[in-house]
Design a protein around this motif. Structure first.
Motif, mmCIF file in Angstrom:
data_model
loop_
_atom_site.group_PDB
_atom_site.id
_atom_site.type_symbol
_atom_site.label_atom_id
_atom_site.label_comp_id
_atom_site.label_asym_id
_atom_site.label_seq_id
_atom_site.Cartn_x
_atom_site.Cartn_y
_atom_site.Cartn_z
ATOM 1 N N VAL A 190 0.846 -1.193 0.000
ATOM 2 C CA VAL A 190 0.000 0.000 0.000
ATOM 3 C C VAL A 190 0.881 1.244 0.000
ATOM 4 C CG1 VAL A 190 -1.688 1.329 1.327
ATOM 5 C CG2 VAL A 190 -1.931 -1.153 1.148
ATOM 6 N N ARG A 191 1.909 1.237 0.829
ATOM 7 C CA ARG A 191 2.820 2.395 0.894
ATOM 8 C C ARG A 191 3.508 2.632 -0.443
ATOM 9 N NH1 ARG A 191 7.147 2.653 4.915
ATOM 10 N NH2 ARG A 191 7.098 4.832 4.297
ATOM 11 N N ARG A 192 3.929 1.571 -1.111
ATOM 12 C CA ARG A 192 4.586 1.727 -2.420
ATOM 13 C C ARG A 192 3.619 2.288 -3.450
ATOM 14 N NH1 ARG A 192 7.315 -3.023 -1.076
ATOM 15 N NH2 ARG A 192 5.827 -4.314 -2.164
ATOM 16 N N LEU A 193 2.370 1.832 -3.440
ATOM 17 C CA LEU A 193 1.377 2.309 -4.399
ATOM 18 C C LEU A 193 1.027 3.775 -4.170
ATOM 19 C CD1 LEU A 193 -1.026 -0.738 -4.557
ATOM 20 C CD2 LEU A 193 0.343 0.158 -6.428
ATOM 21 N N VAL A 194 0.834 4.147 -2.922
ATOM 22 C CA VAL A 194 0.445 5.516 -2.593
ATOM 23 C C VAL A 194 1.650 6.448 -2.684
ATOM 24 C CG1 VAL A 194 -0.463 6.999 -0.754
ATOM 25 C CG2 VAL A 194 -1.482 4.761 -1.155
ATOM 26 N N GLY A 195 2.793 5.928 -2.319
ATOM 27 C CA GLY A 195 4.025 6.728 -2.283
ATOM 28 C C GLY A 195 4.528 6.771 -0.856
ATOM 29 N N GLU A 196 5.680 6.198 -0.627
ATOM 30 C CA GLU A 196 6.213 6.121 0.727
ATOM 31 C C GLU A 196 6.453 7.493 1.337
ATOM 32 O OE1 GLU A 196 9.563 3.501 0.567
ATOM 33 O OE2 GLU A 196 8.329 1.783 0.062
ATOM 34 N N ASP A 197 6.658 8.500 0.490
ATOM 35 C CA ASP A 197 6.842 9.858 0.997
ATOM 36 C C ASP A 197 5.507 10.506 1.373
ATOM 37 O OD1 ASP A 197 6.193 9.789 -1.736
ATOM 38 O OD2 ASP A 197 6.917 11.828 -2.038
ATOM 39 N N PRO A 235 -7.792 -4.168 1.624
ATOM 40 C CA PRO A 235 -8.466 -4.408 0.344
ATOM 41 C C PRO A 235 -8.059 -3.355 -0.692
ATOM 42 C CG PRO A 235 -10.029 -4.504 2.150
ATOM 43 C CD PRO A 235 -8.745 -3.977 2.715
ATOM 44 N N SER A 236 -7.926 -3.780 -1.933
ATOM 45 C CA SER A 236 -7.504 -2.858 -2.995
ATOM 46 C C SER A 236 -8.509 -1.722 -3.182
ATOM 47 C CB SER A 236 -7.305 -3.617 -4.314
ATOM 48 O OG SER A 236 -8.491 -4.269 -4.698
ATOM 49 N N ARG A 237 -9.785 -1.951 -2.906
ATOM 50 C CA ARG A 237 -10.777 -0.878 -3.066
ATOM 51 C C ARG A 237 -10.536 0.254 -2.069
ATOM 52 N NH1 ARG A 237 -16.301 -3.277 -0.428
ATOM 53 N NH2 ARG A 237 -15.263 -4.145 1.364
ATOM 54 N N VAL A 238 -9.957 -0.062 -0.916
ATOM 55 C CA VAL A 238 -9.613 0.978 0.057
ATOM 56 C C VAL A 238 -8.479 1.836 -0.484
ATOM 57 C CG1 VAL A 238 -8.677 1.396 2.371
ATOM 58 C CG2 VAL A 238 -10.435 -0.352 2.036
ATOM 59 N N VAL A 239 -7.497 1.194 -1.099
ATOM 60 C CA VAL A 239 -6.363 1.929 -1.676
ATOM 61 C C VAL A 239 -6.849 2.816 -2.823
ATOM 62 C CG1 VAL A 239 -4.121 1.730 -2.804
ATOM 63 C CG2 VAL A 239 -4.757 0.122 -0.992
ATOM 64 N N LEU A 261 -8.591 5.782 -1.407
ATOM 65 C CA LEU A 261 -7.612 6.702 -0.834
ATOM 66 C C LEU A 261 -6.946 7.529 -1.926
ATOM 67 C CD1 LEU A 261 -5.982 7.600 1.682
ATOM 68 C CD2 LEU A 261 -4.380 5.765 1.139
ATOM 69 N N LEU A 262 -6.550 6.889 -3.007
ATOM 70 C CA LEU A 262 -5.883 7.586 -4.104
ATOM 71 C C LEU A 262 -6.812 8.569 -4.815
ATOM 72 C CD1 LEU A 262 -3.821 4.655 -5.635
ATOM 73 C CD2 LEU A 262 -2.926 6.636 -4.396
ATOM 74 N N GLU A 263 -8.103 8.248 -4.850
ATOM 75 C CA GLU A 263 -9.081 9.114 -5.511
ATOM 76 C C GLU A 263 -9.658 10.169 -4.567
ATOM 77 O OE1 GLU A 263 -11.952 6.355 -7.020
ATOM 78 O OE2 GLU A 263 -10.560 5.537 -8.496
ATOM 79 N N GLY A 264 -9.240 10.128 -3.300
ATOM 80 C CA GLY A 264 -9.762 11.080 -2.325
ATOM 81 C C GLY A 264 -11.188 10.792 -1.931
ATOM 82 N N LEU A 282 -12.163 8.276 0.373
ATOM 83 C CA LEU A 282 -12.166 7.360 1.503
ATOM 84 C C LEU A 282 -13.407 7.550 2.369
ATOM 85 C CD1 LEU A 282 -10.424 5.091 2.531
ATOM 86 C CD2 LEU A 282 -9.193 6.714 3.942
ATOM 87 N N GLU A 283 -13.856 8.788 2.535
ATOM 88 C CA GLU A 283 -15.060 9.049 3.322
ATOM 89 C C GLU A 283 -16.289 8.440 2.666
ATOM 90 O OE1 GLU A 283 -15.479 13.175 4.152
ATOM 91 O OE2 GLU A 283 -13.580 13.276 5.243
ATOM 92 N N GLU A 284 -16.341 8.461 1.349
ATOM 93 C CA GLU A 284 -17.471 7.864 0.631
ATOM 94 C C GLU A 284 -17.490 6.352 0.827
ATOM 95 O OE1 GLU A 284 -17.633 9.024 -3.480
ATOM 96 O OE2 GLU A 284 -17.211 11.104 -2.971
ATOM 97 N N LEU A 285 -16.307 5.755 0.915
ATOM 98 C CA LEU A 285 -16.221 4.314 1.118
ATOM 99 C C LEU A 285 -16.824 3.923 2.462
ATOM 100 C CD1 LEU A 285 -15.067 1.651 -0.067
ATOM 101 C CD2 LEU A 285 -13.033 2.087 1.302
ATOM 102 N N GLU A 286 -16.647 4.763 3.468
ATOM 103 C CA GLU A 286 -17.215 4.488 4.789
ATOM 104 C C GLU A 286 -18.735 4.457 4.760
ATOM 105 O OE1 GLU A 286 -15.777 7.164 7.725
ATOM 106 O OE2 GLU A 286 -13.727 6.415 7.589
#
Length: 71
Positions: free
Chosen positions: A13-20, A45-49, A52-55, A57-61
């Motif tokens: 997940v960190r690599r996909l999002v960016g460790e920085d 789960p990949s849908r959480v990632v 997160l990337l699409e901004g 995450l609140e909608e997912l909840e």
């Protein structure tokens, strides 16, 4: 993202999002809140990632069947 892979390790997940952009502690907090535990492994789960990337995450909840587990 590997389309066939539905559960990701925290480091993946960190690599996909960016460790920085996503620190280790924040990644584990995300995994504890939205992830699943299989034995001692904590997976996200990949849908959480994707959310997160699409901004979105609140909608997912708000999605039925998806519950954030807070402490």
């Amino acid at each position: 993202m590997d389309v066939g892979k539905r559960l990701l390790k925290v480091e993946e997940v960190r690599r996909l999002v960016g460790e920085d952009r996503l620190g280790r502690d924040a990644a584990y907090a995300l995994a504890r809140r939205y992830g699943v535990r299989l034995g001692k492994r904590l997976l996200v789960p990949s849908r959480v990632v994707e959310a997160l990337l699409e901004g979105k995450l609140e909608e997912l909840e708000k999605t039925p069947g998806v519950e954030a587990r807070g402490r």
